[in-house]
Structure formats: structure tokens, C-alpha cells
Motif scaffolding. Sequence first.
Motif, short mmCIF file in Angstrom:
data_model
loop_
_atom_site.label_atom_id
_atom_site.label_comp_id
_atom_site.label_asym_id
_atom_site.label_seq_id
_atom_site.Cartn_x
_atom_site.Cartn_y
_atom_site.Cartn_z
N TYR A 137 54.80 39.82 42.10
CA TYR A 137 55.58 39.86 40.72
C TYR A 137 55.48 38.67 39.98
N LEU A 138 55.87 37.59 40.73
CA LEU A 138 55.70 36.15 39.95
C LEU A 138 54.52 35.40 40.14
N ALA A 139 53.66 35.65 40.86
CA ALA A 139 52.44 34.99 40.95
C ALA A 139 51.39 35.70 39.98
N VAL A 140 51.26 36.82 39.84
CA VAL A 140 50.24 37.52 39.16
C VAL A 140 50.66 38.05 37.84
N SER A 141 51.92 37.57 37.40
CA SER A 141 52.28 38.07 36.15
C SER A 141 52.00 37.12 34.95
N LYS A 142 51.06 36.21 34.93
CA LYS A 142 50.82 35.16 34.13
C LYS A 142 49.95 35.79 32.93
N LYS A 143 49.23 36.82 33.01
CA LYS A 143 48.40 37.53 32.11
C LYS A 143 48.59 38.96 32.36
N VAL A 144 48.55 39.46 30.96
CA VAL A 144 48.60 40.81 31.08
C VAL A 144 47.58 41.54 31.76
N ALA A 145 46.18 41.33 31.48
CA ALA A 145 45.04 42.03 32.13
C ALA A 145 45.30 42.23 33.55
N GLY B 31 46.05 45.35 36.36
CA GLY B 31 45.07 45.96 37.23
C GLY B 31 45.76 45.77 38.60
N LEU B 32 46.81 44.62 38.93
CA LEU B 32 47.42 44.77 40.07
C LEU B 32 48.48 45.97 40.12
N GLY B 33 49.07 46.16 39.10
CA GLY B 33 49.94 47.21 38.93
C GLY B 33 49.30 48.63 39.20
N ALA B 34 48.35 48.82 38.43
CA ALA B 34 47.33 50.07 38.82
C ALA B 34 47.25 50.28 40.38
N ALA B 35 46.74 49.18 41.00
CA ALA B 35 46.44 49.19 42.53
C ALA B 35 47.56 49.41 43.34
N VAL B 36 48.83 49.09 42.86
CA VAL B 36 50.21 49.22 43.69
C VAL B 36 50.28 50.71 43.43
N VAL C 233 37.65 48.19 43.80
CA VAL C 233 37.71 47.20 42.76
C VAL C 233 36.59 46.19 42.49
N GLU C 234 36.20 45.70 43.72
CA GLU C 234 35.06 44.82 44.05
C GLU C 234 33.76 45.49 43.42
N LYS C 235 33.80 46.91 43.64
CA LYS C 235 32.33 47.47 43.26
C LYS C 235 32.29 47.71 41.74
N PHE C 236 33.55 48.14 41.10
CA PHE C 236 33.32 48.87 39.73
C PHE C 236 34.04 47.53 38.77
N ASN D 247 37.96 39.14 41.05
CA ASN D 247 38.19 37.61 41.11
C ASN D 247 39.36 37.17 40.52
N SER D 248 39.86 37.59 39.53
CA SER D 248 41.18 37.44 38.98
C SER D 248 42.30 37.63 39.90
N LEU D 249 42.22 38.79 40.56
CA LEU D 249 43.32 38.99 41.46
C LEU D 249 43.40 38.12 42.76
N GLY D 250 42.11 37.90 43.04
CA GLY D 250 42.26 36.82 44.21
C GLY D 250 42.53 37.39 45.51
N ILE D 251 43.44 36.23 46.24
CA ILE D 251 43.81 36.63 47.54
C ILE D 251 44.80 37.76 47.28
N PHE D 252 45.69 38.28 45.96
CA PHE D 252 46.72 38.87 46.01
C PHE D 252 46.47 40.28 46.13
#
Length: 248
Positions: A28-36, A40-45, A104-107, A113-118
Motif C-alpha cells: 500500500y505504501l510502496a506502490v501508491s506513488k502513481k495511479v496507473a 494494476g496492483l489493485g486489480a491483481a489483488v 500480466v507479463e504476457k499481456f 516492469n512497473s510493479l517489479g518485485i511487488f
Amino acid sequence: MIEHIELFFKSIFIDNMVFAVFLGMCSYLAVSKKVATAVGLGAAVIFVLAITVPLNWLLDQYLLQPGALKWLGPEFADYDLGFLSFIMFIATIATMVQLVEIVVEKFSPSLYNSLGIFLPLIAVNCAILGGSLFMQSREIETLGLALNYGFSSGIGWFLAILAIAAIREKIRYSNVPAPLRGLGITFIITGLMGIGFLSFGGMLTGGDEEGEPSTEPTVQVEQVKTEDLSEFNSTQHENVAENTKTVD
């Protein structure tokens, strides 16, 4: 139907994974710097919670609970595999996260790449495991309710990270005091947002049929009042009559 609607809104607002039980705060704190990226991470969750919670409900009902193996035969009715809950739940979550990572990596390689390790770290996101454990502790009765709970919990986490990402993009251009820049102002905003989400608790309060006052006591009270008034009037008439005789 009412039970499904109440569980849906309660899981999103009142029992929000971020604002109520503080799960998934690292992402929540690390990936919330950009809306895009937050979208993506919220949809995955949402996807992972909507799939893993019903699957883990099935595992809990037909494999892990005491007596859940009775469908194999009477000799298995006394087995209790509850000690395997954490292992089975995490295995299910890890499998679904790997599937999400592949898709996600396929499509969407840019989002990958933006999500990275998260993205792979969703497997160890405490909000994902918390959804399955809360499902188990709250004794959700049906598969439909389990699906509802997983999906709505994911939406609640998605709204939380989306809102904080939008706010953090805006406050970049604000004159925030130097000691509060970064995580300081983010924690303050998170607390205020939590208060706002919890305020939705009033929408779930309604009338209770068992708690509705009965009209019988009111009728009895009215009867008592009427009897007392009649006795009072008769007494007053007698007193008036005696006073009249005395005067005569």
C-alpha cells in the motif's frame, strides 16, 4: 440477498483490509506513488482474493475442518487436519499469484516492469492470507458468501491504494512541511481516510424485529391510568357531596 449486500459493503468500508486491520500496508505504501501502478496492483489483488478465498473455503469445508473428511467414509469422520490450514492456504495463494504474474507479463509488460518485485510478493501479502483466515474465523457458511467476501475485500484494498495514490500525486505540488514529507503526510492521510471509511458503519444499522417495542405494555398502562382516573373522579364527587352536606 440482504446478507450478501451487507457482507459486500461491510468488507469494503467497515472491515477494510488497510484501514480496519492494517493488512497489506507494505505494498500500500510502496506502490501508491502513481495511479496507473496502483490500479494494476489493485486489480491483481482483487483477482487473487476473489479466487483464493473460495478455493480455501472449499479446502476448509471438505478437507481441513474436524470431520470434514467424512465424505471419504465413516472411518475418516474423526480426522482433524486444521493444523495444515496455513500450508494449504499459502500453497493456493502462491499458485494463483504465479498465474497472475504470467498473465500480466504476457499481456502488459509495461505494468509488469512497473510493479517489479511487488507482483510476486502478492503471494506473501498479508492481506491475501488475511482474507482466507478471516473467512475461516468468521465461519462463512456458503461458497457464494466466500466468493462475495473475497471479491469485496479485494475491492476495499483496491479503493484504498487507488485513493492514496491519487492523493500522493496531487500533494507533490503542495507545500507540505518538510518534516511531514513522504511517509509522514501519507500516514496522516491514511488515518483520515480510515475515519471516513469507518463512518459508513451507520449505513448498515437498521431496525431489529426482536427489539421492536410491544404495544401491550402501553395498553396496560393506559388501562391503569383510566382506572386511576375513574377512582379519582369518584373520590372527588364524594368529597364534594360531603362538603355540600356540611355546608347545608
